[in-house]
Write a protein that holds these residues in place. Sequence first.
Motif, PDB file in Angstrom:
ATOM      1  N   ARG A   1      25.683   6.955 -21.650  1.00 53.57           N
ATOM      2  CA  ARG A   1      26.308   5.627 -21.656  1.00 53.57           C
ATOM      3  C   ARG A   1      27.803   5.705 -21.396  1.00 53.57           C
ATOM      4  O   ARG A   1      28.376   4.793 -20.794  1.00 53.57           O
ATOM      5  CB  ARG A   1      25.999   4.914 -22.972  1.00 53.57           C
ATOM      6  N   GLU A   2      28.426   6.783 -21.829  1.00 47.80           N
ATOM      7  CA  GLU A   2      29.848   6.957 -21.529  1.00 47.80           C
ATOM      8  C   GLU A   2      30.062   7.134 -20.026  1.00 47.80           C
ATOM      9  O   GLU A   2      31.019   6.606 -19.450  1.00 47.80           O
ATOM     10  CB  GLU A   2      30.408   8.162 -22.288  1.00 47.80           C
ATOM     11  N   VAL A   3      29.163   7.879 -19.378  1.00 48.26           N
ATOM     12  CA  VAL A   3      29.267   8.046 -17.927  1.00 48.26           C
ATOM     13  C   VAL A   3      29.062   6.705 -17.233  1.00 48.26           C
ATOM     14  O   VAL A   3      29.825   6.321 -16.331  1.00 48.26           O
ATOM     15  CB  VAL A   3      28.225   9.062 -17.421  1.00 48.26           C
ATOM     16  N   ILE A   4      28.048   5.971 -17.643  1.00 50.07           N
ATOM     17  CA  ILE A   4      27.754   4.674 -17.035  1.00 50.07           C
ATOM     18  C   ILE A   4      28.919   3.709 -17.229  1.00 50.07           C
ATOM     19  O   ILE A   4      29.219   2.887 -16.343  1.00 50.07           O
ATOM     20  CB  ILE A   4      26.439   4.100 -17.622  1.00 50.07           C
ATOM     21  N   ASP A   5      29.596   3.802 -18.373  1.00 49.94           N
ATOM     22  CA  ASP A   5      30.728   2.905 -18.657  1.00 49.94           C
ATOM     23  C   ASP A   5      31.802   2.983 -17.585  1.00 49.94           C
ATOM     24  O   ASP A   5      32.498   2.005 -17.322  1.00 49.94           O
ATOM     25  CB  ASP A   5      31.341   3.244 -20.020  1.00 49.94           C
ATOM     26  N   HIS A   6      31.957   4.133 -16.962  1.00 47.44           N
ATOM     27  CA  HIS A   6      32.985   4.282 -15.918  1.00 47.44           C
ATOM     28  C   HIS A   6      32.701   3.393 -14.706  1.00 47.44           C
ATOM     29  O   HIS A   6      33.608   3.131 -13.903  1.00 47.44           O
ATOM     30  CB  HIS A   6      33.064   5.736 -15.465  1.00 47.44           C
ATOM     31  N   TYR A   7      31.480   2.928 -14.567  1.00 47.59           N
ATOM     32  CA  TYR A   7      31.083   2.154 -13.386  1.00 47.59           C
ATOM     33  C   TYR A   7      30.825   0.679 -13.714  1.00 47.59           C
ATOM     34  O   TYR A   7      30.318  -0.049 -12.867  1.00 47.59           O
ATOM     35  CB  TYR A   7      29.818   2.764 -12.780  1.00 47.59           C
ATOM     36  N   ARG A   8      31.158   0.239 -14.898  1.00 44.53           N
ATOM     37  CA  ARG A   8      30.778  -1.095 -15.350  1.00 44.53           C
ATOM     38  C   ARG A   8      31.291  -2.211 -14.449  1.00 44.53           C
ATOM     39  O   ARG A   8      30.688  -3.286 -14.386  1.00 44.53           O
ATOM     40  CB  ARG A   8      31.249  -1.337 -16.785  1.00 44.53           C
ATOM     41  N   HIS A   9      32.401  -1.998 -13.793  1.00 42.53           N
ATOM     42  CA  HIS A   9      32.962  -3.044 -12.931  1.00 42.53           C
ATOM     43  C   HIS A   9      32.378  -3.001 -11.518  1.00 42.53           C
ATOM     44  O   HIS A   9      32.707  -3.850 -10.685  1.00 42.53           O
ATOM     45  CB  HIS A   9      34.490  -2.915 -12.872  1.00 42.53           C
ATOM     46  N   ARG A  10      31.495  -2.040 -11.271  1.00 45.31           N
ATOM     47  CA  ARG A  10      30.926  -1.900  -9.927  1.00 45.31           C
ATOM     48  C   ARG A  10      29.408  -2.016  -9.911  1.00 45.31           C
ATOM     49  O   ARG A  10      28.818  -2.138  -8.833  1.00 45.31           O
ATOM     50  CB  ARG A  10      31.346  -0.556  -9.331  1.00 45.31           C
ATOM     51  N   VAL A  11      28.786  -1.960 -11.067  1.00 46.27           N
ATOM     52  CA  VAL A  11      27.325  -2.028 -11.141  1.00 46.27           C
ATOM     53  C   VAL A  11      26.918  -3.003 -12.246  1.00 46.27           C
ATOM     54  O   VAL A  11      27.720  -3.348 -13.118  1.00 46.27           O
ATOM     55  CB  VAL A  11      26.708  -0.640 -11.434  1.00 46.27           C
ATOM     56  N   VAL A  12      25.674  -3.447 -12.170  1.00 43.31           N
ATOM     57  CA  VAL A  12      25.078  -4.233 -13.255  1.00 43.31           C
ATOM     58  C   VAL A  12      24.469  -3.244 -14.238  1.00 43.31           C
ATOM     59  O   VAL A  12      23.718  -2.350 -13.845  1.00 43.31           O
ATOM     60  CB  VAL A  12      23.990  -5.184 -12.711  1.00 43.31           C
ATOM     61  N   THR A  13      24.803  -3.363 -15.516  1.00 42.99           N
ATOM     62  CA  THR A  13      24.279  -2.429 -16.509  1.00 42.99           C
ATOM     63  C   THR A  13      23.337  -3.143 -17.469  1.00 42.99           C
ATOM     64  O   THR A  13      23.555  -4.296 -17.845  1.00 42.99           O
ATOM     65  CB  THR A  13      25.406  -1.757 -17.308  1.00 42.99           C
ATOM     66  N   VAL A  14      22.296  -2.430 -17.849  1.00 36.39           N
ATOM     67  CA  VAL A  14      21.332  -2.909 -18.840  1.00 36.39           C
ATOM     68  C   VAL A  14      21.154  -1.794 -19.857  1.00 36.39           C
ATOM     69  O   VAL A  14      20.855  -0.649 -19.483  1.00 36.39           O
ATOM     70  CB  VAL A  14      19.967  -3.247 -18.201  1.00 36.39           C
ATOM     71  N   GLU A  15      21.348  -2.104 -21.125  1.00 38.33           N
ATOM     72  CA  GLU A  15      21.127  -1.130 -22.187  1.00 38.33           C
ATOM     73  C   GLU A  15      20.003  -1.638 -23.074  1.00 38.33           C
ATOM     74  O   GLU A  15      19.985  -2.806 -23.463  1.00 38.33           O
ATOM     75  CB  GLU A  15      22.401  -0.923 -23.004  1.00 38.33           C
TER      76      GLU A  15
END
Length: 260
Positions: A53-67
């Motif tokens: 999730r920390e890695v995914i957080d780096h892309y939050r402004h470029r991708v749609v995230t679902v947790e």
Amino acid sequence: MADSPGPRPTVSIVIDNYNYERFIGNAIESALGQTYPRVEVVVVDDGSTDGSREVIDHYRHRVVTVEQANGGQAAALNAGFAACKGDLVIFLDADDELRPQAAERVVQHFRPGVAKLHFRLDAVDKDGAPLGFTNPPESQPLAAGSVAPSLLSRGRYTTPVMSGNAFARGVLERILPMPAAEWRISADGYLVTAAPFHGTVVPIEERLGAYRIHGANAWAPPPRSAPPTCQDASSTTWPSMPWSRRWQRPTACRLRVTSS
């Protein structure tokens, strides 16, 4: 898209991740690095307990995230599809990657009436080094046209694993959500079997992605110099479909099909 006068379709790349901190960044970068301009990237984290999730957080402004809490691969794909908006959908495993032209080639080959497009994947090791074969092996022609009769009569057709497929949204709307409890792993078995009953299959005879074999795959053969062979997985009856099947991975999909 061949001979299409309308607006170009959007391609959604849905990445399902569970505890692949080491690989998820590469998967996201490959999705964001597509040459085709109309691409949406959705990343579903299925209750990872590592640093994903920390890695995914780096892309939050470029991708749609679902947790979400851990529910297995089918649950992650169901959630990713619900969150995406694309006309065509590629489900990318978090330990795999797409080549930059993958989405562009899919759009170029898509036409009305197509349920699924598929392409070959280079097998690579944990560090991305080529293993010298593809999935499916290049000696096996990718299935084309109407695949449903082959499924019903012979129970098989040649198709890649999850990351080598693209699906028409209208088809996915008819077959999803899939039963999450029954498809916690190898959910691509459900998708590649159900989709051909709703349209034709188009092969793209190019290597448009990398299928990583690293020893921690949920379902994968060990690295080897020769193409992998089909192996038994589990036998599952689909209560919502008029057939039952035995899925054998990873290349020539043989299904035991019976009418209800």
